[in-house]
Design a protein around this motif. Structure first.
Motif, PDB file in Angstrom:
ATOM      1  N   TYR A  20      47.033  80.884 -59.842  1.00  0.00           N
ATOM      2  CA  TYR A  20      48.065  81.790 -59.316  1.00  0.00           C
ATOM      3  C   TYR A  20      49.171  80.994 -58.636  1.00  0.00           C
ATOM      4  O   TYR A  20      50.364  81.192 -58.908  1.00  0.00           O
ATOM      5  N   ILE A  23      51.159  78.680 -61.180  1.00  0.00           N
ATOM      6  CA  ILE A  23      52.066  79.433 -62.048  1.00  0.00           C
ATOM      7  C   ILE A  23      53.283  79.923 -61.270  1.00  0.00           C
ATOM      8  O   ILE A  23      54.427  79.826 -61.748  1.00  0.00           O
ATOM      9  N   SER A 131      58.855  86.582 -65.049  1.00  0.00           N
ATOM     10  CA  SER A 131      58.082  86.642 -66.282  1.00  0.00           C
ATOM     11  C   SER A 131      56.909  85.673 -66.240  1.00  0.00           C
ATOM     12  O   SER A 131      55.778  86.019 -66.592  1.00  0.00           O
ATOM     13  N   ARG A 134      54.041  86.658 -63.551  1.00  0.00           N
ATOM     14  CA  ARG A 134      53.074  87.710 -63.894  1.00  0.00           C
ATOM     15  C   ARG A 134      51.789  87.139 -64.497  1.00  0.00           C
ATOM     16  O   ARG A 134      50.738  87.770 -64.434  1.00  0.00           O
ATOM     17  N   TRP A 135      51.888  85.942 -65.065  1.00  0.00           N
ATOM     18  CA  TRP A 135      50.675  85.331 -65.604  1.00  0.00           C
ATOM     19  C   TRP A 135      49.759  84.844 -64.486  1.00  0.00           C
ATOM     20  O   TRP A 135      48.563  84.629 -64.704  1.00  0.00           O
ATOM     21  N   PHE A 138      47.581  87.689 -64.098  1.00  0.00           N
ATOM     22  CA  PHE A 138      46.568  87.670 -65.160  1.00  0.00           C
ATOM     23  C   PHE A 138      45.398  86.773 -64.765  1.00  0.00           C
ATOM     24  O   PHE A 138      44.224  87.153 -64.911  1.00  0.00           O
ATOM     25  N   ILE A 162      43.367  87.393 -73.969  1.00  0.00           N
ATOM     26  CA  ILE A 162      43.928  88.452 -73.126  1.00  0.00           C
ATOM     27  C   ILE A 162      43.017  89.670 -73.159  1.00  0.00           C
ATOM     28  O   ILE A 162      42.702  90.258 -72.117  1.00  0.00           O
ATOM     29  N   LEU A 178      51.261  91.987 -68.640  1.00  0.00           N
ATOM     30  CA  LEU A 178      51.880  91.486 -69.863  1.00  0.00           C
ATOM     31  C   LEU A 178      53.121  92.301 -70.217  1.00  0.00           C
ATOM     32  O   LEU A 178      54.135  91.731 -70.646  1.00  0.00           O
ATOM     33  N   SER A 181      55.795  91.111 -67.975  1.00  0.00           N
ATOM     34  CA  SER A 181      56.159  89.744 -68.310  1.00  0.00           C
ATOM     35  C   SER A 181      57.048  89.711 -69.553  1.00  0.00           C
ATOM     36  O   SER A 181      58.064  88.997 -69.589  1.00  0.00           O
TER      37      SER A 181
END
Length: 277
Positions: A20, A23, A131, A134-135, A138, A162, A178, A181
């Motif tokens: 987290y 990224i 964008s 947001r991963w 995830f 995913i 997603l 993103s």
């Protein structure tokens, strides 16, 4: 057998470093790089961006955290120390944007920089950072939506990694991280395309276009999420704010053009071999 991603990227001196954080920081670094390049093209100093970020970045993190806490206060009243635990998430984008904007207003006033110009160079960079960011959600298995089916996730041609990581709390979930993103990823290129068309947009309209684009998509994505922050009853604070920003963005865009038909166009000076981004 389902294969879940590990939230921890690696250990450093006994401290867990989360994907987290990696990224989020990666998105910020890219945003600073792109904004710095664009600042020179519009007549600003390259250092203006890094000077702003020196205090703007920590203030944005504080704003993002405060926004999240204020609209989900009870858990932190029972365990106040968790206020400082951001490694597991708990940052609200709108809070960071609000704090960053307030600091930018003061920064531009202090350094005699046109506010709209700074907003225009920053808007696409913020979009791509969102964008990427947001991963991080995830990897934390957060910012997901309502229950769905394996068949639906397969029908929209998602990669298996995913799909497997959307099996949360005993059910498959809508990958709302997603959706947002992808929306902001597309929005980044839309803004870049509009910005490079000489004379198409006036000063300030890259930033306003960002507000319109992002808030429109966020309205729908927020309505699908299961972890929304609520203002009152069933009113989702980020969905309401997105609606207000979307309408306001359109009104301001039209009002500025009607009030001042002689608005200066957004002008950038590209060298013959320079990237368009």
């Amino acid at each position: 057998m389902l294969s879940y991603v590990n939230r921890v990227a690696f250990e450093l001196f006994g401290l867990s470093i989360y994907w987290y954080a990696i990224i989020i920081v990666s998105g910020i670094i890219l945003a600073i790089f792109l904004s710095s390049r664009e600042s020179e093209r519009v007549g600003m100093r390259r250092d203006d961006v890094s000077d702003f970020m020196l205090l703007g970045l920590p203030l944005s993190f504080v704003g993002a955290r405060l926004y999240y806490i204020l609209f989900d206060l009870q858990p932190y009243l029972h365990d106040p120390i968790q206020i400082f635990n951001i490694r597991s998430g708990g940052l609200a984008i709108y809070g960071g944007l609000i704090a960053g904007f307030l600091w930018l207003v003061y920064f531009c006033y202090r350094h005699v920089i046109p506010l709209w110009t700074f907003l225009d160079i920053a808007a696409p960079s913020v979009m791509i950072a969102q964008s990427i960011g947001r991963w991080g959600n995830f990897m934390n298995h957060e910012a997901y939506g309502e229950k769905t089916t394996l068949a639906f996730l397969q029908s929209i041609h998602l990669p298996n990694f995913i799909i497997e990581n959307m099996f949360i709390d005993g059910a498959y979930r809508q990958p709302t991280f997603l959706y947002e993103s992808l929306w902001t990823f597309i929005g980044f290129f839309v803004l870049i395309f509009l910005r490079r068309k000489t004379g198409l947009l006036k000063q300030g309209e890259v930033a306003i276009s960002y507000i319109i684009w992002y808030s429109f998509g966020r309205m729908f994505v927020e309505g699908m999420r299961t972890d929304s922050l609520y203002l009152y009853g069933d009113i989702r604070i980020s969905q309401l704010l997105s609606f207000i920003l979307f309408v306001s963005g359109i009104v301001v865009f039209v009002w500025r053009r009607k009030k001042n038909p002689q608005l200066k166009p957004y002008i950038r000076n590209l060298g013959p071999n320079e990237w368009i981004i």
